[in-house]
Design an enzyme around this catalytic site. Structure first.
Site, mmCIF file in Angstrom:
data_model
loop_
_atom_site.group_PDB
_atom_site.id
_atom_site.type_symbol
_atom_site.label_atom_id
_atom_site.label_comp_id
_atom_site.label_asym_id
_atom_site.label_seq_id
_atom_site.Cartn_x
_atom_site.Cartn_y
_atom_site.Cartn_z
ATOM 1 N N SER A 73 -24.756 16.139 11.017
ATOM 2 C CA SER A 73 -25.890 16.835 10.404
ATOM 3 C C SER A 73 -25.488 18.255 10.036
ATOM 4 O O SER A 73 -24.626 18.854 10.691
ATOM 5 C CB SER A 73 -27.088 16.861 11.368
ATOM 6 O OG SER A 73 -28.239 17.373 10.727
ATOM 7 N N ASP A 74 -26.096 18.774 8.993
ATOM 8 C CA ASP A 74 -25.823 20.147 8.579
ATOM 9 C C ASP A 74 -27.048 20.692 7.860
ATOM 10 O O ASP A 74 -27.851 19.924 7.306
ATOM 11 C CB ASP A 74 -24.602 20.213 7.654
ATOM 12 C CG ASP A 74 -24.116 21.640 7.451
ATOM 13 O OD1 ASP A 74 -23.455 22.163 8.369
ATOM 14 O OD2 ASP A 74 -24.419 22.236 6.406
ATOM 15 N N GLN A 75 -27.183 21.996 7.887
ATOM 16 C CA GLN A 75 -28.346 22.624 7.248
ATOM 17 C C GLN A 75 -27.916 23.837 6.440
ATOM 18 O O GLN A 75 -27.146 24.677 6.923
ATOM 19 C CB GLN A 75 -29.370 23.046 8.298
ATOM 20 C CG GLN A 75 -30.673 23.569 7.719
ATOM 21 C CD GLN A 75 -31.659 23.959 8.809
ATOM 22 O OE1 GLN A 75 -31.527 25.011 9.421
ATOM 23 N NE2 GLN A 75 -32.623 23.085 9.072
ATOM 24 N N ALA A 110 -29.403 18.023 6.076
ATOM 25 C CA ALA A 110 -28.723 16.773 5.744
ATOM 26 C C ALA A 110 -28.399 15.988 7.004
ATOM 27 O O ALA A 110 -28.088 16.551 8.049
ATOM 28 C CB ALA A 110 -27.453 17.056 4.964
#
Length: 211
Positions: A73-75, A110
């Site tokens: 996950s990434d933001q 994401a």
């Protein structure tokens, strides 16, 4: 009958926020620290950056876990057409909050679920629009000293005192802003044969691996 997952669950992140969110599903999981260069590519949109990094993080765990369901996950946030990441310092956080004061900021969260045994990858991005309050210099300093959100994209810990610096937020999943879109994750896990409501572990969870 309770469903048994054939593969262990791995979270490719050392974020305490993602770890706490994932624990809400009450499924044992292992944590690994992915080694990924998070530098955006030239002319890459914030959403594309977040999606690419979430996939890279999930794939980075494959050597250690070749038979697992791996979560990456990434933001990435964007305001006035600029990407806003983790500040990393007090000075940078002050700059970010000054920039976002009184404005709408879109946080692209994401999520990727990678089956390292089959090679299948599921990815999506869940946007959250946040309107920040008009903040004075004194308010920004007071907030940062109290909450110290230096490892949070956008310099605001929304699940904590950061809720006091925003006016409104809009998202299809309230967990997305904190860092892990659980609604989307539940759907992805179901696609891989894991129903979180009926799942139970046939084995104890693996020990944390910090490779």
């Amino acid at each position: 009958m309770l469903a048994l997952s054939p593969l262990p669950l791995v979270l490719a992140s050392t974020s305490p926020y993602r770890r706490e969110l994932l624990s809400h599903l009450q499924i044992p999981f292992t944590i690994i620290a992915p080694e990924v260069d998070e530098t955006p590519l030239p002319d890459e949109t914030p959403e594309a950056t977040a999606l690419r990094l979430s996939q890279l993080k999930a794939r980075a765990a494959q050597p250690a876990y070749p038979n697992a369901l791996i979560i990456g996950s990434d933001q990435v946030a964007t305001v006035d057409g600029l990407q806003v990441g983790k500040p990393g310092s007090h000075e940078k956080a002050v700059e970010q909050l000054q920039l976002m004061s009184g404005k709408c900021v879109v946080f692209h969260s994401a999520l990727s679920l990678y089956n390292s045994a089959s090679g299948s990858m599921h990815s999506t991005s869940v946007p959250t629009t946040v309107r920040f309050r008009q903040l004075s210099a004194a308010q920004i300093e007071a907030y940062l000293r109290k909450d110290q959100p230096y490892n949070c994209a956008g310099s605001a810990r929304i699940e904590s005192l950061g809720i006091a610096v925003i006016e409104k937020l809009t998202s299809e999943d309230p967990n997305a802003l904190i860092g892990l879109p659980l609604i989307a994750l539940v759907k992805m896990l179901a696609t891989e044969g894991m129903d979180v409501l009926t799942w139970k572990s046939a084995k104890p969870p693996l020990s944390d691996h910090e490779g």
